[in-house]
Each structure stands twice: as C-alpha cells, then as structure tokens.
Design a protein around this motif. Structure first.
Motif, mmCIF file in Angstrom:
data_model
loop_
_atom_site.group_PDB
_atom_site.id
_atom_site.type_symbol
_atom_site.label_atom_id
_atom_site.label_comp_id
_atom_site.label_asym_id
_atom_site.label_seq_id
_atom_site.Cartn_x
_atom_site.Cartn_y
_atom_site.Cartn_z
ATOM 1 N N GLU A 198 -14.958 4.817 -3.618
ATOM 2 C CA GLU A 198 -14.482 5.239 -2.299
ATOM 3 C C GLU A 198 -13.120 4.609 -2.012
ATOM 4 O O GLU A 198 -12.262 5.237 -1.381
ATOM 5 N N LYS A 210 -18.626 7.942 6.469
ATOM 6 C CA LYS A 210 -19.840 7.208 6.125
ATOM 7 C C LYS A 210 -20.109 6.135 7.176
ATOM 8 O O LYS A 210 -19.284 5.909 8.082
ATOM 9 N N GLU A 274 -17.146 12.955 1.363
ATOM 10 C CA GLU A 274 -17.322 11.933 0.331
ATOM 11 C C GLU A 274 -15.999 11.532 -0.308
ATOM 12 O O GLU A 274 -15.963 10.630 -1.152
#
Length: 347
Positions: A198, A210, A274
């Motif tokens: 990430e 997230k 994501e």
C-alpha cells in the motif's frame, strides 16, 4: 547484528549521555549513589558484551573493565568485601542478567516480528533477533527491492529502545526511486496500518481506502505535500470517514458521460480503493488508466504511458467507439511479495 556496530563503544557512549543528564539534574557526579549507578550500568553492559564479543569490542571492553575495577575499589575499600562482591557478580549476577536478557530479547523479537508481518515486511522479520543488542537506542533495518524494472523501493524500519529491557517498532520509511533518479519518500507509523504494498501505491500517487484499525470505519488516505523540507518526506493525509467523496457516484457519472459503463462496476471501485491500477482498452487506440483523487473529489485518467490526460481529451478519443469498451475492462493486479525479490509489481 551489523558487523560495524561496536556494542562496547555504544555502551560507553550511552553512559556519557547519562552523565550529561545527571550533571544537568544534580550537578554532582562523585556522590556514592551516582558511583553505584555507574558501576551497575557498566557492569550489566559488560555482562551483555561477554556474549560473542568482536575483536574491536574487546578493546573497548578492556577499557571499561579498568573503569569498573577502579569503581569497585572505591565503593568497596575492604579487600575481603570487594573479593566477595566480585565473586557474587561473576557467579550470580552475571548468569541472572543474561537469563533475563534472553527473555527480554525473545519478548521484544516476537512483538516486533508480528508488527513487521502485519506491515508485509516478512523478509525483515528474520533479522530482528540478531539486531536487538540492547545497547543502541535506535536500530534501523533496510531492504531494497526492484519494482517495475529499474525502479527501486527502499524500506527503512525504525526500532527504538523504550527502556533497559525492550525495543519497540516505530514504523518504517519507504522511498521510491524511479529509473530517471526521481525519489519520493514517506514515513508510515504503526497507527497508520499501512502495508508495504500500500505504501508503494501511495508513493505512486494512488490513494487507498481502508481503516487504521479493524474496529474503525474506512477512510481515504493520500500522500500530500512535503511535510519537512529538510527530510523531504511526503505527508500522509487521512480524510475523515464522513468526508464528502463518493467514489461510486463519481464513477457512475463519468461512465455515463463517456458511455463506458464498465468503469462503474463494483470490481473497478474495489480495485481503485485498494490502490491497484485499473485499466481499460480502447480498441484501435490505446490503453487508459483510472485512479481516485480524494483531495480534489474526483478521479484521474492516464494514457498508456501513465501520463495524466484530461477528461475532455479522453472523451474525444473514446466516444466514437464507446459501445465496444465494456468487455475490455480489467484490473492490473500486483504480485505478492517474494522473499528473494521482495516486491514485484506489473506495470
């Protein structure tokens, strides 16, 4: 432990730092209480140094032993008492200290390894045990991986000594250097809950969606401006969960305008959240990419070379053949990190 780290030298430097604090607080370094503290501090350090000392460490160790011998004589002037104290130190105190040190090391190692695994830094977890020497105040573990050919990702893990018997994981700094020499760097703390994959996405300008903790709601995170000009690190911006940025709605609006309805499907939204590269092909033209831009409350488009392209320009290219596009939409996924080449991401 890194070969160049001289534990004995660090031990003495640590004592000198304490001298400065004692002088600042009391102004007296010769009272009996301070001498006892110095003796115990250096003696405990000598116990730790007795385990596999290097040749360079032996030189410093000899000098420290001379200092402790003088202190022992001053603290215990009676020869018999001094002898008994020395015997107790070698036969009782030293084994106990090393036994406790083993437990401290195991506890710290397990804790830090779990933190590293959680951050996707498994390849560094195995190095922890030999690095915890309990002399250094700070420890840095580095690794460099190839990403996208000649681009490189350097990860520098930060550990800090929190007391005489424990180290703590303080996060890591990730630096992405492209093949043309341009670098971007950011520090991610344990509370950020950012995995190294990430971090790579963020450094490439792709925001992620997230939560920082499993019990907390999700939020958008995006790297912003340099937070420290001297260090040159980018700041991690966290937008609150109620931030007015509805990705699903924006994707739908753009899909209608472009007549490319495939970009509004849930898999595209999930991929963007994501931080993955989401691509769609224009038959006979080229490939284009999508990413979110929470700070501007919009989405960004990129051409086949991943250079920014305006929505107006994209619309002119796509609209004449827009009805053929839906079947060509796909996600370009990152590969898993492998120990032998920690990060490999398809372009």
């Amino acid at each position: 432990m890194e070969a160049h780290v001289n534990r004995a030298k660090v031990l003495w430097e640590n004592w000198e730092k304490r001298v400065s604090k004692i002088r600042e607080l009391t102004g007296n370094l010769d009272d009996k209480q301070t001498l006892k503290y110095k003796y115990k501090f250096l003696t405990d350090g000598l116990h730790r140094l007795s385990v596999n000392p290097s040749d360079k460490e032996k030189l410093y160790t000899h000098a420290i032993k001379v200092v402790t011998a003088k202190l022992r004589k001053e603290l215990y002037p009676n020869p018999i008492v001094r002898f008994l104290h020395r015997v107790q130190n070698e036969l009782v105190n030293r084994p106990i200290h090393l036994f406790l040190l083993k437990d401290w090391k195991k506890e710290s190692t397990n804790y830090i390894q779990e933190q590293l695994k959680s951050a996707g830094l498994n390849h560094l977890a195995g190095k922890i045990e030999k690095e915890l020497d309990f002399e250094r105040e700070k420890i840095h573990l580095k690794s460099v991986s190839n990403v996208y050919g000649n681009d490189k990702l350097e990860v520098n893990v930060h550990l800090a000594k929190i007391d005489e018997k424990a180290y703590a994981y303080k996060g890591y700094t990730a630096t992405l250097t492209t093949e043309n020499g341009e670098s971007k760097s950011a520090t991610f703390f344990p509370t950020d809950n950012i995995k190294v994959t990430e971090a790579l996405n963020l450094l490439q300008g792709k925001p992620i969606y997230k939560s920082t903790h499993h019990s907390e709601p999700k939020m958008w995170m995006q790297l912003g401006q340099v937070q420290n000009l001297e260090e040159g690190k980018l700041e991690l911006n966290k937008f609150p969960p109620d931030y007015d940025f509805d990705l699903k709605k924006i994707l739908l609006e753009h899909s209608i305008k472009l007549e490319v309805y495939g970009i509004s499907i849930s898999t595209v939204q999930k991929g963007i959240e994501e931080g993955k590269s989401v691509a769609f092909d224009v038959p006979g033209k080229a490939k284009f990419y999508l990413s979110a831009n929470p700070s501007e409350k919009t989405i960004n488009f990129f051409n086949a070379e991943k250079k920014p392209i305006t929505f107006a320009h994209l619309k002119k290219i796509i609209k004449p053949i827009s009805k053929e596009l839906n079947k060509d939409l796909k996600l370009i996924k990152q590969r898993n990190i492998e120990p032998e080449n920690q990060l490999q991401v398809t372009r």
